[in-house]
Design an enzyme around this catalytic site. Structure first.
Site, PDB file in Angstrom:
ATOM      1  N   LYS A 175      14.972  46.089  48.131  1.00 50.77           N
ATOM      2  CA  LYS A 175      15.029  44.821  47.399  1.00 50.77           C
ATOM      3  C   LYS A 175      16.491  44.450  47.267  1.00 50.77           C
ATOM      4  O   LYS A 175      17.274  45.152  46.645  1.00 50.77           O
ATOM      5  CB  LYS A 175      14.375  44.973  46.021  1.00 50.77           C
ATOM      6  CG  LYS A 175      13.695  43.702  45.502  1.00 50.77           C
ATOM      7  CD  LYS A 175      14.632  42.585  45.122  1.00 50.77           C
ATOM      8  CE  LYS A 175      15.362  42.878  43.825  1.00 50.77           C
ATOM      9  NZ  LYS A 175      16.223  41.688  43.435  1.00 50.77           N
ATOM     10  N   CYS A 284      31.193  49.860  39.534  1.00 51.65           N
ATOM     11  CA  CYS A 284      30.622  50.701  38.477  1.00 51.65           C
ATOM     12  C   CYS A 284      31.561  51.848  38.104  1.00 51.65           C
ATOM     13  O   CYS A 284      31.572  52.299  36.961  1.00 51.65           O
ATOM     14  CB  CYS A 284      29.260  51.244  38.901  1.00 51.65           C
ATOM     15  SG  CYS A 284      29.253  52.031  40.502  1.00 51.65           S
ATOM     16  N   GLU A 381      30.685  48.441  29.145  1.00 50.82           N
ATOM     17  CA  GLU A 381      31.129  48.029  30.469  1.00 50.82           C
ATOM     18  C   GLU A 381      31.347  46.522  30.528  1.00 50.82           C
ATOM     19  O   GLU A 381      30.494  45.743  30.117  1.00 50.82           O
ATOM     20  CB  GLU A 381      30.084  48.449  31.506  1.00 50.82           C
ATOM     21  CG  GLU A 381      30.503  48.224  32.936  1.00 50.82           C
ATOM     22  CD  GLU A 381      29.515  48.835  33.926  1.00 50.82           C
ATOM     23  OE1 GLU A 381      29.967  49.463  34.890  1.00 50.82           O
ATOM     24  OE2 GLU A 381      28.290  48.683  33.721  1.00 50.82           O
TER      25      GLU A 381
END
Length: 480
Positions: A175, A284, A381
């Site tokens: 996906k 990340c 974050e």
């Protein structure tokens, strides 16, 4: 208005359109760039059925492993041939620099080369049980691997999990991210040209809340591989629990670098440029916190301020130091976090808001000091070019600050004293620790997190064993 280029889903060895098309914008201009077929639930079911047929036929798993080696090496070569064309598409849809986009496809090819070298070396063991028995283990593919790819490095992160999955004999349903799905289609072109069996790889572009959620819950899903945000990962894990579907989770981070008193400041500044401003900080494993010994604190703050204010900013096609963020939503979220940090009393040394005078999604390189350790900007974050610098007085305090979030993806240490650097590294919470260079490592080095950063490992030899399960066969060879 000129007709937009169209891109398609790849299901059961064929390119398929849709009734609805998603428009993808160019982050540097906020203008429509291309459109892609929006997959629906019927497409998802078709892709899963194709993958299941491929698994059941043994087209990947029953062949001599050397055949999988040949396929993976061919995919790598096809990706190299597509890199010039594909990198420009990635640059335009994602915002990243053309140079970085090229590097991403080169890295994707490298993943297929690396795991090609392992595909014929997935060997079991023989276990002695005495003369009356033969006992052995084998590593069997999981079956159908559902892989949900994030928007920050789509081709590279897709290849990172697709290559070992195929090496181990799994069929894969991918996906893609809705806001940056175009360049991933080139991976399917490479797989198609390499002659992979029908249904071995399938690519769907659809909304995560619809298509992604459907794939995760699907009865034919034997594994889920996800890279993305913590809230989405948590939702996936709750759904995976219903069928106890094995998962690999690579989630967020709030990674810290510790700068000891004897650090080489040039190394630190070089690593800051890569660690938080590469890909506009949309990484990340970004260096989002810099913890500096008080004796070097003022010097480091000044050097990083000079660095940030000297960065070139512009569209990715011009290969600047700082490129736009991927979307308007990202820009607004990051700007809002910076506003809240200032309202909470943090000092914004430079940046803190979008670049004025442009229609693109450009965020100024931003540096905060005077931040409370329990504040949002220190704990959560940002996923943008925003760095917090904070002083410490002792090694214990530095480690406590670095480990003082719910994340644990990567960490770093800068120090001229290698014994202290190694000692500090062993105390840090995270799956990978860099010493004297942020982002040291490569395709060969395992990567993954602890805590809210997830579990399981990608990259390196270790990752391959996320895509297999151990089977034991015990044989009684003598009668009673």
């Amino acid at each position: 208005m000129s007709t937009l280029d169209r891109y398609y889903n790849y299901i059961d060895g064929a390119w398929t359109g849709a009734d609805t098309w998603l428009v993808v914008a160019d982050p540097a201009t906020d203008e429509a760039y291309a459109e892609i077929a929006e997959a629906g639930l019927e497409d998802a079911d078709a892709a899963m059925a194709a993958a299941r047929r491929c698994v059941d036929s043994g087209a990947l798993s029953s062949v001599r492993p050397a055949q999988r080696v040949t396929w993976l090496l061919a995919i790598a070569e096809e990706l190299k041939a597509l890199t010039d064309e594909a990198a420009l598409v990635l640059c335009r849809e994602n915002g990243k620099s053309l140079e970085v986009a090229r590097g991403e496809f080169e890295e994707a090819a490298r993943y297929f080369e690396y795991y090609a070298g392992m595909a014929d070396k997935i060997e079991g063991t023989s276990i002695p049980l005495g003369d009356d028995y033969v006992d052995f283990t084998s590593y069997e593919p999981m079956g159908v691997s559902v892989q949900i790819v994030p928007w920050n490095f789509p081709p590279s992160i897709c290849a990172r999990s697709l290559a070992p999955a195929l090496a181990a004999g799994n069929a894969v349903v991918i996906k893609s991210p809705e806001i940056s799905p175009l360049a991933m289609t080139f991976l399917m072109t490479a797989c198609e040209r390499a002659g992979l069996p029908q249904g071995a790889v399938n690519l769907l572009c659809g909304k995560g809340s619809v298509v992604g959620a459907h794939l995760v819950k699907h009865r034919d899903a034997n594994q889920i591989v996800f890279t993305g945000s913590v809230p989405t990962g948590q939702r996936i894990l709750r759904d995976a629990a219903e069928r106890a579907t094995p998962s690999v989770m690579e989630l967020g981070g709030k990674s810290a670098a510790i700068v000891h008193a004897d650090a080489d400041i040039e190394q630190v500044v070089d690593s800051v440029k890569a660690g938080i401003f590469f890909n506009a900080g949309q990484v990340c494993s970004a260096m989002s916190r810099l913890l500096v010994h008080r004796s070097r604190y003022d010097e480091v703050v000044e050097r990083v301020r000079e660095l940030a204010q000297g960065l070139s900013i512009g569209p990715g096609v011009d290969n600047p130091d700082l490129t736009p963020l991927v979307s308007r939503d990202q820009l607004e979220q990051i700007e809002a976090m910076c506003r809240r940090a200032i309202e909470a009393g943090a000092t914004c040394v430079t940046g803190g808001e979008r670049v004025s005078g442009t229609s693109g999604y450009f965020m100024q390189p931003t540096l905060f000091t005077g931040v409370a350790v329990d504040s949002e900007i220190f704990q959560e974050e940002v996923f943008g070019p925003v760095l917090v610098i904070h002083p410490f007085d002792s090694e214990d305090e530095a480690v406590e600050l670095a480990n003082g979030t719910e994340f644990g993806l990567v960490a770093g240490v800068f120090d001229g004293q290698l014994d202290r650097a190694l000692r500090t590294a062993r105390r840090l919470r995270g799956g990978q620790v860099f010493i004297n260079e942020w982002f040291a490592g490569g395709v060969e080095t395992p990567f993954g997190g602890v805590g809210l950063s997830g579990f399981g490992r990608e990259k390196g030899q270790e990752a391959l064993y996320s895509y297999v399960q151990t089977r034991n066969i015990a044989v009684r060879i003598k009668g009673a």
